[in-house]
Write a protein that holds these residues in place. Structure first.
Motif, PDB file in Angstrom:
ATOM      1  N   ALA A 252       0.813  -1.221   0.000  1.00 28.89           N
ATOM      2  CA  ALA A 252       0.000   0.000   0.000  1.00 28.89           C
ATOM      3  C   ALA A 252       0.845   1.269   0.000  1.00 28.89           C
ATOM      4  CB  ALA A 252      -0.926   0.003   1.219  1.00 28.89           C
ATOM      5  N   VAL A 253       2.143   1.146   0.267  1.00 28.80           N
ATOM      6  CA  VAL A 253       2.979   2.333   0.481  1.00 28.80           C
ATOM      7  C   VAL A 253       3.149   3.201  -0.762  1.00 28.80           C
ATOM      8  CG1 VAL A 253       5.300   3.130   1.080  1.00 28.80           C
ATOM      9  CG2 VAL A 253       4.173   1.390   2.483  1.00 28.80           C
ATOM     10  N   PRO A 254       3.456   2.660  -1.957  1.00 35.16           N
ATOM     11  CA  PRO A 254       3.682   3.552  -3.100  1.00 35.16           C
ATOM     12  C   PRO A 254       2.503   4.468  -3.407  1.00 35.16           C
ATOM     13  CG  PRO A 254       4.513   1.361  -3.573  1.00 35.16           C
ATOM     14  CD  PRO A 254       3.741   1.250  -2.298  1.00 35.16           C
ATOM     15  N   ALA A 255       1.308   3.920  -3.437  1.00 36.70           N
ATOM     16  CA  ALA A 255       0.127   4.746  -3.736  1.00 36.70           C
ATOM     17  C   ALA A 255      -0.160   5.719  -2.598  1.00 36.70           C
ATOM     18  CB  ALA A 255      -1.083   3.857  -4.006  1.00 36.70           C
ATOM     19  N   TRP A 256       0.061   5.275  -1.370  1.00 40.01           N
ATOM     20  CA  TRP A 256      -0.153   6.162  -0.230  1.00 40.01           C
ATOM     21  C   TRP A 256       0.868   7.304  -0.250  1.00 40.01           C
ATOM     22  CZ3 TRP A 256      -3.232   8.359   2.828  1.00 40.01           C
ATOM     23  CH2 TRP A 256      -2.850   8.901   4.048  1.00 40.01           C
ATOM     24  N   ALA A 257       2.105   7.001  -0.530  1.00 42.28           N
ATOM     25  CA  ALA A 257       3.137   8.032  -0.608  1.00 42.28           C
ATOM     26  C   ALA A 257       2.803   9.051  -1.698  1.00 42.28           C
ATOM     27  CB  ALA A 257       4.500   7.402  -0.875  1.00 42.28           C
ATOM     28  N   ALA A 258       2.258   8.580  -2.815  1.00 42.13           N
ATOM     29  CA  ALA A 258       1.879   9.483  -3.894  1.00 42.13           C
ATOM     30  C   ALA A 258       0.745  10.409  -3.466  1.00 42.13           C
ATOM     31  CB  ALA A 258       1.473   8.680  -5.128  1.00 42.13           C
TER      32      ALA A 258
ATOM     33  N   VAL B 115       3.156  18.934  16.480  1.00 47.09           N
ATOM     34  CA  VAL B 115       2.511  17.638  16.241  1.00 47.09           C
ATOM     35  C   VAL B 115       3.512  16.557  16.631  1.00 47.09           C
ATOM     36  CG1 VAL B 115       1.416  16.139  14.534  1.00 47.09           C
ATOM     37  CG2 VAL B 115       1.240  18.635  14.305  1.00 47.09           C
ATOM     38  N   VAL B 116       3.024  15.492  17.275  1.00 50.12           N
ATOM     39  CA  VAL B 116       3.894  14.382  17.667  1.00 50.12           C
ATOM     40  C   VAL B 116       3.592  13.191  16.762  1.00 50.12           C
ATOM     41  CG1 VAL B 116       4.767  12.971  19.551  1.00 50.12           C
ATOM     42  CG2 VAL B 116       3.750  15.209  20.045  1.00 50.12           C
ATOM     43  N   PRO B 117       4.410  12.932  15.734  1.00 48.65           N
ATOM     44  CA  PRO B 117       4.150  11.793  14.846  1.00 48.65           C
ATOM     45  C   PRO B 117       4.323  10.455  15.562  1.00 48.65           C
ATOM     46  CG  PRO B 117       5.669  13.366  13.838  1.00 48.65           C
ATOM     47  CD  PRO B 117       5.562  13.724  15.284  1.00 48.65           C
ATOM     48  N   ASN B 118       3.547   9.479  15.147  1.00 47.49           N
ATOM     49  CA  ASN B 118       3.613   8.134  15.738  1.00 47.49           C
ATOM     50  C   ASN B 118       4.993   7.514  15.642  1.00 47.49           C
ATOM     51  OD1 ASN B 118       0.300   6.764  14.885  1.00 47.49           O
ATOM     52  ND2 ASN B 118       0.899   8.449  16.206  1.00 47.49           N
ATOM     53  N   VAL B 119       5.635   7.683  14.481  1.00 45.74           N
ATOM     54  CA  VAL B 119       6.854   6.916  14.226  1.00 45.74           C
ATOM     55  C   VAL B 119       8.058   7.418  15.007  1.00 45.74           C
ATOM     56  CG1 VAL B 119       6.141   6.117  11.947  1.00 45.74           C
ATOM     57  CG2 VAL B 119       7.361   8.296  12.157  1.00 45.74           C
ATOM     58  N   SER B 120       7.988   8.669  15.496  1.00 51.28           N
ATOM     59  CA  SER B 120       9.121   9.208  16.259  1.00 51.28           C
ATOM     60  C   SER B 120       8.788   9.438  17.721  1.00 51.28           C
ATOM     61  CB  SER B 120       9.589  10.530  15.639  1.00 51.28           C
ATOM     62  OG  SER B 120       8.616  11.546  15.819  1.00 51.28           O
ATOM     63  N   GLY B 121       7.547   9.828  18.001  1.00 52.63           N
ATOM     64  CA  GLY B 121       7.187  10.201  19.364  1.00 52.63           C
ATOM     65  C   GLY B 121       7.834  11.497  19.801  1.00 52.63           C
ATOM     66  N   GLU B 122       8.286  12.301  18.828  1.00 52.24           N
ATOM     67  CA  GLU B 122       8.966  13.559  19.129  1.00 52.24           C
ATOM     68  C   GLU B 122       8.204  14.721  18.488  1.00 52.24           C
ATOM     69  OE1 GLU B 122      11.536  13.867  21.066  1.00 52.24           O
ATOM     70  OE2 GLU B 122      11.948  11.718  21.336  1.00 52.24           O
ATOM     71  N   PRO B 123       7.905  15.778  19.237  1.00 54.41           N
ATOM     72  CA  PRO B 123       7.164  16.911  18.677  1.00 54.41           C
ATOM     73  C   PRO B 123       7.943  17.584  17.545  1.00 54.41           C
ATOM     74  CG  PRO B 123       7.250  17.041  21.079  1.00 54.41           C
ATOM     75  CD  PRO B 123       8.210  15.963  20.665  1.00 54.41           C
TER      76      PRO B 123
ATOM     77  N   LEU C 172       4.026  10.564   8.002  1.00 58.83           N
ATOM     78  CA  LEU C 172       2.713  10.041   7.633  1.00 58.83           C
ATOM     79  C   LEU C 172       2.849   8.839   6.692  1.00 58.83           C
ATOM     80  CD1 LEU C 172      -0.177  10.852   8.351  1.00 58.83           C
ATOM     81  CD2 LEU C 172      -0.237  12.221   6.267  1.00 58.83           C
ATOM     82  N   VAL C 173       3.847   8.879   5.824  1.00 59.06           N
ATOM     83  CA  VAL C 173       4.101   7.739   4.936  1.00 59.06           C
ATOM     84  C   VAL C 173       4.736   6.591   5.710  1.00 59.06           C
ATOM     85  CG1 VAL C 173       5.377   6.955   2.895  1.00 59.06           C
ATOM     86  CG2 VAL C 173       4.313   9.224   2.910  1.00 59.06           C
ATOM     87  N   ALA C 174       5.737   6.896   6.525  1.00 61.29           N
ATOM     88  CA  ALA C 174       6.445   5.855   7.273  1.00 61.29           C
ATOM     89  C   ALA C 174       5.528   5.122   8.242  1.00 61.29           C
ATOM     90  CB  ALA C 174       7.611   6.478   8.035  1.00 61.29           C
ATOM     91  N   GLN C 175       4.498   5.814   8.704  1.00 58.98           N
ATOM     92  CA  GLN C 175       3.589   5.225   9.693  1.00 58.98           C
ATOM     93  C   GLN C 175       2.879   3.979   9.184  1.00 58.98           C
ATOM     94  OE1 GLN C 175      -0.511   5.946  10.315  1.00 58.98           O
ATOM     95  NE2 GLN C 175      -0.032   7.505  11.861  1.00 58.98           N
ATOM     96  N   LEU C 176       2.674   3.875   7.869  1.00 55.53           N
ATOM     97  CA  LEU C 176       1.892   2.762   7.325  1.00 55.53           C
ATOM     98  C   LEU C 176       2.537   1.413   7.650  1.00 55.53           C
ATOM     99  CD1 LEU C 176      -0.735   3.242   5.766  1.00 55.53           C
ATOM    100  CD2 LEU C 176       0.452   2.561   3.697  1.00 55.53           C
TER     101      LEU C 176
END
Length: 307
Positions: free
Chosen positions: A207-213, A227-235, A246-250
């Motif tokens: 699902a990543v290529p289409a989501w990244a696009a 904003v604190v992204p899920n993948v880092s946990g850092e504001p 947002l892409v890496a989160q998938l």
């Protein structure tokens, strides 16, 4: 000051959004979202059936609609966040709350995300079926060891969600999850999750290529608050970082325990949606959090602001 926490897909249930429809501003927002969607989500939220509502293509849209409606209630009450975060698909609502995404872009992206992940969950471009299991009573380091031991070539198993201390979710191929369950004799409990596939794992790679696009062409403005992204946990307030996250989160890990800590360091949290799940996870992590789904929360917030 408040930290806004937006729940994710695992919080859906038949009847969700009922209390929101009693507030005109929330009802108007839900109607507005229904008009933007390819198919209105409110009837399914209200009446089910449950098996359709919990399916990925509907669940992500349903929880996002309720999150956005609850956000409208807080805005009408005069509250603004000092920091925001969202669990999994809830991150899209967090980006809207921070001013990064417009309402239309948020709805469009969540529909795209749900469709792509549902397709991956049906095995389109995927050689092995996947699932998710919550491992209770073990530290994340121990669950990482178990996942590594259970994985095999073509059958991944990874920590997908660090929800709270002693509450870790593993995602991956079903044979690998079965092996992990046999290995985890020291776990308090292992609970299979009612999901369509192995979310936040390598099995979502199709699902990543289409989501990244889709993310690449979405207009993203500089956030008004961190904003604190899920993948880092850092504001962060960097739009490029938020887009990449947002892409890496998938396929990446939801570092929710770290995320909650980052929010709590700035302001007490409020779960903004029709759910009490994140409030419970926050308490397990030693963080402050109320749930907007609790009828007493708005009154309590008003008293605290007045004081």
């Amino acid at each position: 000051m408040l930290g806004y926490l937006f729940p994710g897909q695992g919080t859906v249930r038949v009847g969700m959004g009922a209390w929101l429809r009693r507030r005109p501003v929330a009802r108007d927002r839900l109607d507005e979202i229904d008009a933007m969607l390819s198919r209105p989500i409110s009837p399914l939220c209200a009446r089910g059936p449950l098996d359709r509502l919990v399916s990925t293509e509907h669940a992500q849209v349903a929880v996002t609609a309720c999150n956005l409606a609850a956000l409208a209630v807080l805005t009408e009450e005069g509250y603004e966040p000092a920091i925001v975060a969202g669990h999994s698909v809830g991150e899209l609502t967090a980006l809207h709350a921070a001013g990064v995404l417009t309402l239309a872009a948020t709805v469009r992206l969540v529909e795209t995300r749900s469709r792509l992940m549902a397709a991956a969950g049906r095995g389109e471009g995927q050689a092995v079926r996947g699932g998710m299991r919550a491992v209770m009573g073990l530290p994340v380091e121990r669950v990482e060891e178990l996942a590594e031991a259970a994985a095999a070539p073509g059958e991944p198993a990874v920590v997908a969600l660090e929800n709270a201390p002693g509450h870790v979710v593993v995602s991956g191929a079903l044979p690998a999850l079965d092996r992990l369950e046999r290995l985890a004799a020291d776990a308090t409990k292992i609970v299979p999750l009612k999901v369509g596939d192995a979310y936040h794992s390598p099995l979502m790679a199709a699902a990543v290529p289409a989501w990244a696009a889709a993310v690449a062409v979405a207009e993203m403005r500089e956030p008004r608050v961190p904003v604190v992204p899920n993948v880092s946990g850092e504001p962060t307030t960097d739009p490029g970082t938020l887009r990449r996250a947002l892409v890496a989160q998938l396929t990446g890990r939801v570092r929710w325990t770290r995320t909650v800590g980052a929010v709590d360091a700035v302001a007490p949290g409020v779960e903004v949606g029709d759910s009490k799940v994140l409030a419970g996870l926050s308490r397990r992590a030693g963080a402050r959090c109320l749930s907007l789904a609790d009828p007493a929360t708005l009154r309590r917030l008003a008293r605290e602001v007045a004081a």
